[in-house]
Design an enzyme around this catalytic site. Structure first.
Site, short mmCIF file in Angstrom:
data_model
loop_
_atom_site.label_atom_id
_atom_site.label_comp_id
_atom_site.label_asym_id
_atom_site.label_seq_id
_atom_site.Cartn_x
_atom_site.Cartn_y
_atom_site.Cartn_z
N TYR A 159 76.74 13.44 87.05
CA TYR A 159 76.53 12.76 87.99
C TYR A 159 77.82 12.93 88.88
O TYR A 159 77.82 13.18 90.21
CB TYR A 159 76.17 11.34 87.56
CG TYR A 159 75.81 10.55 88.88
CD1 TYR A 159 74.79 10.46 89.85
CD2 TYR A 159 77.04 9.55 89.23
CE1 TYR A 159 74.41 9.49 90.73
CE2 TYR A 159 76.78 8.51 90.18
CZ TYR A 159 75.53 8.58 91.08
OH TYR A 159 75.13 7.61 92.00
N LYS A 163 78.61 14.54 92.48
CA LYS A 163 78.98 13.69 93.75
C LYS A 163 80.29 13.91 94.36
O LYS A 163 80.42 13.99 95.63
CB LYS A 163 79.17 12.17 93.36
CG LYS A 163 77.80 11.61 93.13
CD LYS A 163 76.90 11.40 94.39
CE LYS A 163 75.47 10.67 93.99
NZ LYS A 163 74.63 10.58 95.15
N1 LIG Z 1 72.37 2.05 92.53
C1 LIG Z 1 73.48 2.22 92.35
O1 LIG Z 1 74.51 1.38 91.82
C2 LIG Z 1 74.25 3.39 93.19
C3 LIG Z 1 75.61 3.22 92.96
C4 LIG Z 1 76.35 4.54 93.77
C5 LIG Z 1 75.74 5.34 94.50
N2 LIG Z 1 74.24 5.34 94.47
C6 LIG Z 1 73.31 6.42 95.20
O2 LIG Z 1 72.67 6.00 96.07
C7 LIG Z 1 71.72 6.61 96.11
C8 LIG Z 1 70.07 5.82 95.81
O3 LIG Z 1 70.11 5.27 94.49
P1 LIG Z 1 69.09 4.33 94.03
O4 LIG Z 1 70.02 3.62 93.07
O5 LIG Z 1 68.31 3.62 94.98
O6 LIG Z 1 68.28 5.26 93.06
P2 LIG Z 1 66.92 5.42 92.50
O7 LIG Z 1 66.35 3.78 92.50
O8 LIG Z 1 66.72 5.82 91.04
O9 LIG Z 1 66.13 6.04 93.68
C9 LIG Z 1 66.13 7.48 93.69
C10 LIG Z 1 65.27 7.95 94.67
O10 LIG Z 1 65.66 9.26 94.77
C11 LIG Z 1 64.15 10.00 94.76
N3 LIG Z 1 64.42 11.38 94.26
C12 LIG Z 1 64.89 11.81 93.12
N4 LIG Z 1 64.95 13.31 92.98
C13 LIG Z 1 64.42 13.84 94.13
C14 LIG Z 1 64.09 14.94 94.70
N5 LIG Z 1 64.24 16.07 94.08
N6 LIG Z 1 63.57 14.88 95.81
C15 LIG Z 1 63.27 13.96 96.82
N7 LIG Z 1 63.63 12.57 96.06
C16 LIG Z 1 64.00 12.55 95.04
C17 LIG Z 1 63.52 9.22 93.78
O11 LIG Z 1 62.28 9.76 93.92
P3 LIG Z 1 60.88 9.46 92.57
O12 LIG Z 1 60.40 8.08 92.82
O13 LIG Z 1 59.87 10.60 93.08
O14 LIG Z 1 61.73 9.66 91.38
C18 LIG Z 1 63.74 7.78 94.24
O15 LIG Z 1 62.97 7.76 95.60
C19 LIG Z 1 71.74 7.90 95.49
O16 LIG Z 1 72.42 8.80 96.09
C20 LIG Z 1 72.59 7.37 94.25
O17 LIG Z 1 73.50 8.31 93.67
C21 LIG Z 1 73.48 4.26 93.57
#
Ligand SMILES: NC(=O)c1ccc[n+]([C@@H]2O[C@H](COP(=O)([O-])OP(=O)(O)OC[C@H]3O[C@@H](n4cnc5c(N)ncnc54)[C@H](OP(=O)(O)O)[C@@H]3O)[C@@H](O)[C@H]2O)c1
Length: 236
Positions: A159, A163
């Protein structure tokens, strides 16, 4: 207040988590928002409450790891809207907290790279021609402080490296698109309670989405090529 009505935004990985909240907030600003979901049915279910609210949200099938899916959506967007104003590269996978860098499974690293780095790269290559037709083009790469070299340890290697490379893409695209007046920035949403962040995360999706909305709605003289959380610079 700036009017956003008439603006077209596209959010990847938007059927749940931070992406879903970003769709809601952009639509509440009066934009037409394309809710990207790799599973079309999940996207329709996710969009329904917003459509029922009267917001302009359109679910679209989009797998950022699949060039054909991207090309199909690009063609549809061009035919329907001619342009794109805001691209939010939000989709990501594989917060590999079970791995350490010295013993990481490189096939996991490759998978993370495919979605988290090459996914946004593919999306930019496809949609830059449409963003160039916007008066106020914006690209927001949803990154993470895990990709900050300044504070990097040996955790979540797949990861983190994906990034770091996403942040490099931000810098390079910002330089290349400066003359097109397209602002390109990386943001970290903080540790957010989603499927990826887990239930113990201190931030809500609303708080996480705020950093994304900030970068998506920057004024024309706003920054480009930066890395931000809550509108404040983060060290690379
Ligand atoms: N949550 C945190 O604490 C955190 C911290 C720092 C950064 N981020 C970043 O914030 C962003 C959103 O994270 P989140 O926490 O909302 O994650 P999440 O709840 O796991 O959601 C991830 C989303 O990405 C989709 N996805 C995965 N692979 C894909 C693909 N090949 N094509 C299209 N969609 C795809 C998933 O779809 P499916 O439902 O089909 O799997 C889901 O809708 C990410 O970039 C993550 O790295 C999150």
């Amino acid at each position: 207040m700036v009017s956003h009505s008439g603006n077209i935004a596209l959010v990847t990985g938007a059927n749940r988590g931070i992406g879903l909240e970003v769709v809601h907030q952009l639509a509440q600003l009066g934009m037409t928002v394309l809710l990207g979901s790799r599973d079309a049915e999940k996207g329709e279910q996710a969009a329904k409450p917003f459509i029922d609210e009267g917001l302009n949200v359109i679910p679209v099938q989009l797998d950022v790891a699949d060039q054909k899916s991207i090309d199909t959506l690009k063609q549809w967007t061009e035919e329907r809207f001619t342009k794109l104003d805001i691209l939010v590269n939000n989709a990501a996978i594989l917060y590999d907290s079970w791995q350490r860098v010295g013993s990481a499974d490189l096939s996991v690293v490759r998978d993370a790279f495919e979605t988290n780095t090459l996914g946004p790269w593919r999306m930019c290559e496809a949609f830059i021609p449409l963003l160039r037709r916007s008066e106020h083009g914006r690209i927001v790469n949803v990154s993470s402080e895990s990709g900050s070299l300044a504070s990097m340890g040996g955790e979540t290697p797949a990861y983190a490296v994906s990034k770091v490379a996403l942040n490099a893409l931000t810098r390079m695209l910002a330089a290349e698109l400066r003359n097109d007046r397209i602002l390109v920035n990386s943001v970290c949403p903080g540790w957010v309670a989603t499927d990826m962040g887990g239930p113990n995360a201190p931030r809500s999706v609303e708080q996480g989405a705020a950093s994304v909305i900030w970068a998506a709605t920057l004024p024309d003289d706003g920054p480009t090529g930066g890395f931000f959380r809550d509108g404040k610079p983060l060290p690379w």
